[in-house]
Design a protein around this motif. Structure first.
Motif, PDB file in Angstrom:
ATOM      1  N   ILE A 270       0.859  -1.180   0.000  1.00  0.00           N
ATOM      2  CA  ILE A 270       0.000   0.000   0.000  1.00  0.00           C
ATOM      3  C   ILE A 270       0.896   1.232   0.000  1.00  0.00           C
ATOM      4  O   ILE A 270       1.853   1.306   0.768  1.00  0.00           O
ATOM      5  N   ARG A 271       0.589   2.181  -0.850  1.00  0.00           N
ATOM      6  CA  ARG A 271       1.299   3.446  -0.879  1.00  0.00           C
ATOM      7  C   ARG A 271       0.275   4.575  -0.826  1.00  0.00           C
ATOM      8  O   ARG A 271      -0.671   4.588  -1.596  1.00  0.00           O
ATOM      9  N   ALA A 272       0.493   5.499   0.085  1.00  0.00           N
ATOM     10  CA  ALA A 272      -0.442   6.625   0.223  1.00  0.00           C
ATOM     11  C   ALA A 272       0.271   7.910  -0.165  1.00  0.00           C
ATOM     12  O   ALA A 272       1.425   8.122   0.172  1.00  0.00           O
ATOM     13  N   TRP A 273      -0.427   8.761  -0.872  1.00  0.00           N
ATOM     14  CA  TRP A 273       0.076  10.064  -1.250  1.00  0.00           C
ATOM     15  C   TRP A 273      -0.919  11.118  -0.814  1.00  0.00           C
ATOM     16  O   TRP A 273      -2.055  10.809  -0.500  1.00  0.00           O
ATOM     17  N   GLU A 274      -0.505  12.346  -0.852  1.00  0.00           N
ATOM     18  CA  GLU A 274      -1.392  13.435  -0.450  1.00  0.00           C
ATOM     19  C   GLU A 274      -2.649  13.469  -1.316  1.00  0.00           C
ATOM     20  O   GLU A 274      -3.734  13.766  -0.858  1.00  0.00           O
ATOM     21  N   SER A 275      -2.497  13.145  -2.588  1.00  0.00           N
ATOM     22  CA  SER A 275      -3.635  13.231  -3.510  1.00  0.00           C
ATOM     23  C   SER A 275      -4.474  11.963  -3.563  1.00  0.00           C
ATOM     24  O   SER A 275      -5.506  11.944  -4.217  1.00  0.00           O
TER      25      SER A 275
ATOM     26  N   CYS B 265      -4.567   7.326  -2.646  1.00  0.00           N
ATOM     27  CA  CYS B 265      -3.932   6.126  -2.135  1.00  0.00           C
ATOM     28  C   CYS B 265      -3.997   5.059  -3.207  1.00  0.00           C
ATOM     29  O   CYS B 265      -4.963   4.976  -3.954  1.00  0.00           O
ATOM     30  N   ALA B 266      -2.950   4.244  -3.285  1.00  0.00           N
ATOM     31  CA  ALA B 266      -2.926   3.184  -4.281  1.00  0.00           C
ATOM     32  C   ALA B 266      -2.415   1.907  -3.659  1.00  0.00           C
ATOM     33  O   ALA B 266      -1.639   1.925  -2.707  1.00  0.00           O
ATOM     34  N   ILE B 267      -2.854   0.791  -4.195  1.00  0.00           N
ATOM     35  CA  ILE B 267      -2.287  -0.503  -3.841  1.00  0.00           C
ATOM     36  C   ILE B 267      -1.403  -0.876  -5.023  1.00  0.00           C
ATOM     37  O   ILE B 267      -1.847  -0.869  -6.168  1.00  0.00           O
ATOM     38  N   ILE B 268      -0.147  -1.187  -4.735  1.00  0.00           N
ATOM     39  CA  ILE B 268       0.838  -1.404  -5.777  1.00  0.00           C
ATOM     40  C   ILE B 268       1.396  -2.816  -5.656  1.00  0.00           C
ATOM     41  O   ILE B 268       1.702  -3.279  -4.562  1.00  0.00           O
ATOM     42  N   THR B 269       1.546  -3.486  -6.761  1.00  0.00           N
ATOM     43  CA  THR B 269       2.099  -4.833  -6.721  1.00  0.00           C
ATOM     44  C   THR B 269       3.598  -4.775  -6.494  1.00  0.00           C
ATOM     45  O   THR B 269       4.206  -3.712  -6.521  1.00  0.00           O
ATOM     46  N   ASP B 270       4.201  -5.933  -6.329  1.00  0.00           N
ATOM     47  CA  ASP B 270       5.642  -6.007  -6.154  1.00  0.00           C
ATOM     48  C   ASP B 270       6.391  -5.466  -7.366  1.00  0.00           C
ATOM     49  O   ASP B 270       7.518  -5.035  -7.271  1.00  0.00           O
ATOM     50  N   GLU B 271       5.760  -5.509  -8.515  1.00  0.00           N
ATOM     51  CA  GLU B 271       6.405  -5.000  -9.736  1.00  0.00           C
ATOM     52  C   GLU B 271       6.165  -3.508  -9.909  1.00  0.00           C
ATOM     53  O   GLU B 271       6.394  -2.958 -10.966  1.00  0.00           O
ATOM     54  N   ASN B 272       5.661  -2.857  -8.863  1.00  0.00           N
ATOM     55  CA  ASN B 272       5.398  -1.413  -8.887  1.00  0.00           C
ATOM     56  C   ASN B 272       4.275  -1.046  -9.855  1.00  0.00           C
ATOM     57  O   ASN B 272       4.257   0.047 -10.409  1.00  0.00           O
ATOM     58  N   TYR B 273       3.339  -1.956 -10.072  1.00  0.00           N
ATOM     59  CA  TYR B 273       2.193  -1.679 -10.927  1.00  0.00           C
ATOM     60  C   TYR B 273       0.997  -1.351 -10.048  1.00  0.00           C
ATOM     61  O   TYR B 273       0.678  -2.103  -9.128  1.00  0.00           O
ATOM     62  N   ILE B 274       0.342  -0.238 -10.321  1.00  0.00           N
ATOM     63  CA  ILE B 274      -0.782   0.191  -9.494  1.00  0.00           C
ATOM     64  C   ILE B 274      -2.015  -0.641  -9.830  1.00  0.00           C
ATOM     65  O   ILE B 274      -2.451  -0.700 -10.973  1.00  0.00           O
TER      66      ILE B 274
ATOM     67  N   GLN C 144       2.753  -0.841   4.052  1.00  0.00           N
ATOM     68  CA  GLN C 144       2.326  -2.137   4.585  1.00  0.00           C
ATOM     69  C   GLN C 144       2.120  -3.146   3.460  1.00  0.00           C
ATOM     70  O   GLN C 144       1.501  -2.850   2.444  1.00  0.00           O
ATOM     71  N   ALA C 145       2.632  -4.355   3.668  1.00  0.00           N
ATOM     72  CA  ALA C 145       2.401  -5.442   2.713  1.00  0.00           C
ATOM     73  C   ALA C 145       1.034  -6.060   3.001  1.00  0.00           C
ATOM     74  O   ALA C 145       0.644  -6.226   4.152  1.00  0.00           O
ATOM     75  N   VAL C 146       0.318  -6.368   1.955  1.00  0.00           N
ATOM     76  CA  VAL C 146      -0.988  -7.011   2.082  1.00  0.00           C
ATOM     77  C   VAL C 146      -1.049  -8.200   1.133  1.00  0.00           C
ATOM     78  O   VAL C 146      -0.327  -8.261   0.152  1.00  0.00           O
ATOM     79  N   GLU C 147      -1.909  -9.130   1.458  1.00  0.00           N
ATOM     80  CA  GLU C 147      -2.205 -10.238   0.553  1.00  0.00           C
ATOM     81  C   GLU C 147      -3.547  -9.958  -0.086  1.00  0.00           C
ATOM     82  O   GLU C 147      -4.522  -9.688   0.605  1.00  0.00           O
TER      83      GLU C 147
END
Length: 91
Positions: free
Chosen positions: A32-37, A39-48, A68-71
């Motif tokens: 999970i990656r959160a930004w000011e604008s 939030c996105a869930i991103i895979t291990d390959e950095n694909y949203i 945080q890593a999620v399944e």
């Protein structure tokens, strides 16, 4: 935990590429990656996989889990417009 958001063509295409267990469930890890604008869930390959509007409840819940890593253990789309992503937080 299940997140609900507007489905996009990119989301459906991405999730359909994952191998399925029992015909409908997938299991893969993501970050999970959160930004000011938003939030996105991103895979291990950095694909949203999914993006959330900052004003939604989903964003409010997820912004505290930045990094945080999620399944991802399931997903569904209702009426072609509403997606649901089933997540399990990894310790």
């Amino acid at each position: 935990m299940a997140l609900r958001f507007a489905s996009t063509r990119a989301f459906k295409k991405t999730m359909a590429a994952y191998p399925k267990i029992d015909g409908r469930t997938i299991r893969t890890t993501a970050l999970i990656r959160a930004w000011e604008s938003g939030c996105a869930i991103i895979t291990d390959e950095n694909y949203i996989i999914a993006k959330f509007n900052k004003d939604t409840e989903e964003f409010q819940n997820l912004k505290d889990w930045d990094g945080q890593a999620v399944e991802i253990n399931g997903w569904e789309v209702s009426h072609g417009t509403v997606a649901r992503l089933h997540l399990k937080f990894l310790q």
